[in-house]
Design a protein around this motif. Sequence first.
Motif, PDB file in Angstrom:
ATOM      1  N   VAL A 173       0.718  -1.006   0.081  1.00 13.10           N
ATOM      2  CA  VAL A 173      -0.292   0.381  -0.109  1.00 13.10           C
ATOM      3  C   VAL A 173       1.095   0.757  -0.041  1.00 13.10           C
ATOM      4  O   VAL A 173       2.390   1.217   0.482  1.00 13.10           O
ATOM      5  CB  VAL A 173      -1.041   0.040   1.116  1.00 13.10           C
ATOM      6  N   ASP A 174       0.539   2.138  -0.544  1.00 12.00           N
ATOM      7  CA  ASP A 174       1.219   3.066  -1.105  1.00 12.00           C
ATOM      8  C   ASP A 174       1.479   4.540   0.092  1.00 12.00           C
ATOM      9  O   ASP A 174      -0.072   5.158   0.556  1.00 12.00           O
ATOM     10  CB  ASP A 174       1.442   4.186  -1.861  1.00 12.00           C
ATOM     11  N   ARG A 175       2.463   4.627   1.078  1.00  8.44           N
ATOM     12  CA  ARG A 175       2.547   5.346   2.528  1.00  8.44           C
ATOM     13  C   ARG A 175       1.334   7.471   2.119  1.00  8.44           C
ATOM     14  O   ARG A 175       1.332   7.063   3.621  1.00  8.44           O
ATOM     15  CB  ARG A 175       4.176   4.915   2.849  1.00  8.44           C
ATOM     16  N   ARG A 176       1.549   7.485   0.851  1.00  9.39           N
ATOM     17  CA  ARG A 176       1.096   8.586   0.393  1.00  9.39           C
ATOM     18  C   ARG A 176      -0.082   8.826   1.115  1.00  9.39           C
ATOM     19  O   ARG A 176      -0.690   9.681   1.316  1.00  9.39           O
ATOM     20  CB  ARG A 176       1.336   8.990   0.166  1.00  9.39           C
ATOM     21  N   LYS A 177      -0.819   7.231   1.048  1.00  8.79           N
ATOM     22  CA  LYS A 177      -2.507   8.008   1.216  1.00  8.79           C
ATOM     23  C   LYS A 177      -3.061   8.329   2.793  1.00  8.79           C
ATOM     24  O   LYS A 177      -2.642   8.386   3.114  1.00  8.79           O
ATOM     25  CB  LYS A 177      -3.269   6.221   0.780  1.00  8.79           C
ATOM     26  N   PHE A 178      -3.697   9.303   2.536  1.00  6.30           N
ATOM     27  CA  PHE A 178      -4.726   9.607   3.944  1.00  6.30           C
ATOM     28  C   PHE A 178      -6.015  10.689   3.425  1.00  6.30           C
ATOM     29  O   PHE A 178      -5.965  11.085   2.146  1.00  6.30           O
ATOM     30  CB  PHE A 178      -3.591  11.240   3.952  1.00  6.30           C
ATOM     31  N   GLY A 179      -6.983   9.913   3.998  1.00  3.42           N
ATOM     32  CA  GLY A 179      -8.174  10.568   4.334  1.00  3.42           C
ATOM     33  C   GLY A 179      -8.625  10.464   4.721  1.00  3.42           C
ATOM     34  O   GLY A 179      -8.382   9.943   6.591  1.00  3.42           O
ATOM     35  N   MET A 180      -9.889  11.739   5.453  1.00  2.32           N
ATOM     36  CA  MET A 180     -10.613  12.099   6.850  1.00  2.32           C
ATOM     37  C   MET A 180     -12.105  11.521   6.593  1.00  2.32           C
ATOM     38  O   MET A 180     -12.343  11.954   5.295  1.00  2.32           O
ATOM     39  CB  MET A 180     -10.153  12.555   7.147  1.00  2.32           C
ATOM     40  N   HIS A 181     -13.352  11.313   6.874  1.00  2.00           N
ATOM     41  CA  HIS A 181     -14.510  11.328   6.091  1.00  2.00           C
ATOM     42  C   HIS A 181     -15.117  11.285   7.846  1.00  2.00           C
ATOM     43  O   HIS A 181     -15.007  10.794   8.706  1.00  2.00           O
ATOM     44  CB  HIS A 181     -15.238   9.949   5.827  1.00  2.00           C
ATOM     45  N   VAL A 182     -16.159  12.996   8.679  1.00  2.00           N
ATOM     46  CA  VAL A 182     -16.603  12.044   8.918  1.00  2.00           C
ATOM     47  C   VAL A 182     -18.261  12.246   9.008  1.00  2.00           C
ATOM     48  O   VAL A 182     -18.950  13.453   7.923  1.00  2.00           O
ATOM     49  CB  VAL A 182     -16.670  14.248   9.794  1.00  2.00           C
ATOM     50  N   TYR A 183     -19.368  11.750   9.361  1.00  2.00           N
ATOM     51  CA  TYR A 183     -20.585  11.767   9.366  1.00  2.00           C
ATOM     52  C   TYR A 183     -21.136  12.587  10.697  1.00  2.00           C
ATOM     53  O   TYR A 183     -21.024  12.134  11.602  1.00  2.00           O
ATOM     54  CB  TYR A 183     -21.169  10.398   8.968  1.00  2.00           C
ATOM     55  N   CYS A 184     -22.162  13.397  10.544  1.00  2.00           N
ATOM     56  CA  CYS A 184     -22.948  13.690  11.335  1.00  2.00           C
ATOM     57  C   CYS A 184     -24.929  13.629  11.168  1.00  2.00           C
ATOM     58  O   CYS A 184     -25.185  12.872  12.525  1.00  2.00           O
ATOM     59  CB  CYS A 184     -22.929  15.530  11.073  1.00  2.00           C
ATOM     60  N   GLY A 185     -25.165  13.318  10.434  1.00  2.00           N
ATOM     61  CA  GLY A 185     -26.508  12.939   9.524  1.00  2.00           C
ATOM     62  C   GLY A 185     -26.337  12.575   8.656  1.00  2.00           C
ATOM     63  O   GLY A 185     -25.418  12.647   7.089  1.00  2.00           O
ATOM     64  N   ASP A 186     -27.246  12.149   8.100  1.00  3.30           N
ATOM     65  CA  ASP A 186     -27.949  11.251   6.917  1.00  3.30           C
ATOM     66  C   ASP A 186     -26.824  12.252   5.725  1.00  3.30           C
ATOM     67  O   ASP A 186     -26.143  11.703   5.072  1.00  3.30           O
ATOM     68  CB  ASP A 186     -29.085  11.291   6.677  1.00  3.30           C
ATOM     69  N   GLU A 187     -27.107  13.684   5.089  1.00  6.43           N
ATOM     70  CA  GLU A 187     -26.558  14.199   4.540  1.00  6.43           C
ATOM     71  C   GLU A 187     -25.986  15.584   5.024  1.00  6.43           C
ATOM     72  O   GLU A 187     -25.600  16.345   4.110  1.00  6.43           O
ATOM     73  CB  GLU A 187     -28.281  15.209   4.061  1.00  6.43           C
ATOM     74  N   GLN A 188     -25.703  15.036   6.444  1.00  5.10           N
ATOM     75  CA  GLN A 188     -24.393  16.122   6.317  1.00  5.10           C
ATOM     76  C   GLN A 188     -23.042  15.026   6.566  1.00  5.10           C
ATOM     77  O   GLN A 188     -23.052  14.493   7.570  1.00  5.10           O
ATOM     78  CB  GLN A 188     -24.725  16.671   7.811  1.00  5.10           C
ATOM     79  N   HIS A 189     -21.865  15.447   5.411  1.00  6.94           N
ATOM     80  CA  HIS A 189     -20.884  14.558   5.954  1.00  6.94           C
ATOM     81  C   HIS A 189     -19.461  15.256   4.606  1.00  6.94           C
ATOM     82  O   HIS A 189     -20.374  16.077   3.821  1.00  6.94           O
ATOM     83  CB  HIS A 189     -21.019  12.767   5.405  1.00  6.94           C
ATOM     84  N   PHE A 190     -18.887  15.136   5.565  1.00  6.35           N
ATOM     85  CA  PHE A 190     -17.425  15.802   5.236  1.00  6.35           C
ATOM     86  C   PHE A 190     -16.079  15.301   4.911  1.00  6.35           C
ATOM     87  O   PHE A 190     -16.342  14.208   5.832  1.00  6.35           O
ATOM     88  CB  PHE A 190     -16.937  17.368   6.762  1.00  6.35           C
TER      89      PHE A 190
END
Length: 304
Positions: free
Chosen positions: A33-50
């Motif tokens: 796996v590529d060591r540079r990978k970086f991701g993040m995801h936040v869920y607050c509500g069905d339509e609210q995610h970042f």
Amino acid sequence: MDYQKILDTIYDEISYRDVTGKVASYIPELAKVDRRKFGMHVYCGDEQHFSFGDSTELFSIQSISKVFTLAMAMRLMGEHLWDRVSVEPSGDPFNSLTQLEYESGIPRNPFINAGALVISDILVDQLDDPKQELLDFVRHITGDPSIDYDKTVAASEKSTGYRNIALVNYIKALGNIKCDVEPIVDFYFHQCSLAMSCEQLSKAFMIFANKGKILSTGEKILKPKTVKRINALMQTCGFYDEAGEFSFQVGLPGKSGVGGGIVAIHPDNYSVAVWSPILNEKGNSELGMKALERFTTLSGVSVF
Ligand code: GLN
């Protein structure tokens, strides 16, 4: 709360260049796996995610799967589960072979490998098709039928999985494993090979932030009491011998995996998943922990 702004700040501030750890290599497939990978995801509500970065890319969830199998075992056995596995932090590495003998093969908690393998034994013993039922469970709580095992990763772990095979044999000798060793480890290597993205994981973990209800449908899939127990275990045992440090830095119940993923939740508020495959010496994502420390510091929202 402007979560997208907080995520953008984190993505600007830190990257793989700020950490010195290594990608897991004891499972040969993970070393690619590529060591540079970086991701993040936040869920607050069905339509609210970042999100930011590689938040929709699939990775190997590894020990994060132990939270799903624990939830399934609790649905089957309720409080009787605690006759087979304890609920104390171990202070030892995830793959430790110790602390079993003097407790008649009762592992310290369900998130070290010993405990997760006892949970695998229970699911293999009680379900007709445990691999399919685990897939059905994860697909159901995310509403995403595309989620699947990565058979190459499962086979790769099997080819080097002597320590986990030893653990099952040892616990069986002590009397706390019922089934044959082969189907238990086959199930365990498959659960660890589940391939999911930060987006899918944070959505799945909303059941633990949402008192057991599926985010999009409101269906009650776990009892609030079960969720309380699982969150307590994530807080105290989710990071093995780094559980104290994670509480100290981040202040959320969560679970890590050697694929570099971490998922954490804030009850009644949000679920957050982060992925960077570079691990620290305890086998937890080094950049992932930094990102989550920034997240709870910048938002001011932790359980403490
Ligand atoms: N499959 C891995 C193992 O058993 C999971 C460990 C982890 O993610 N901490 O070694």
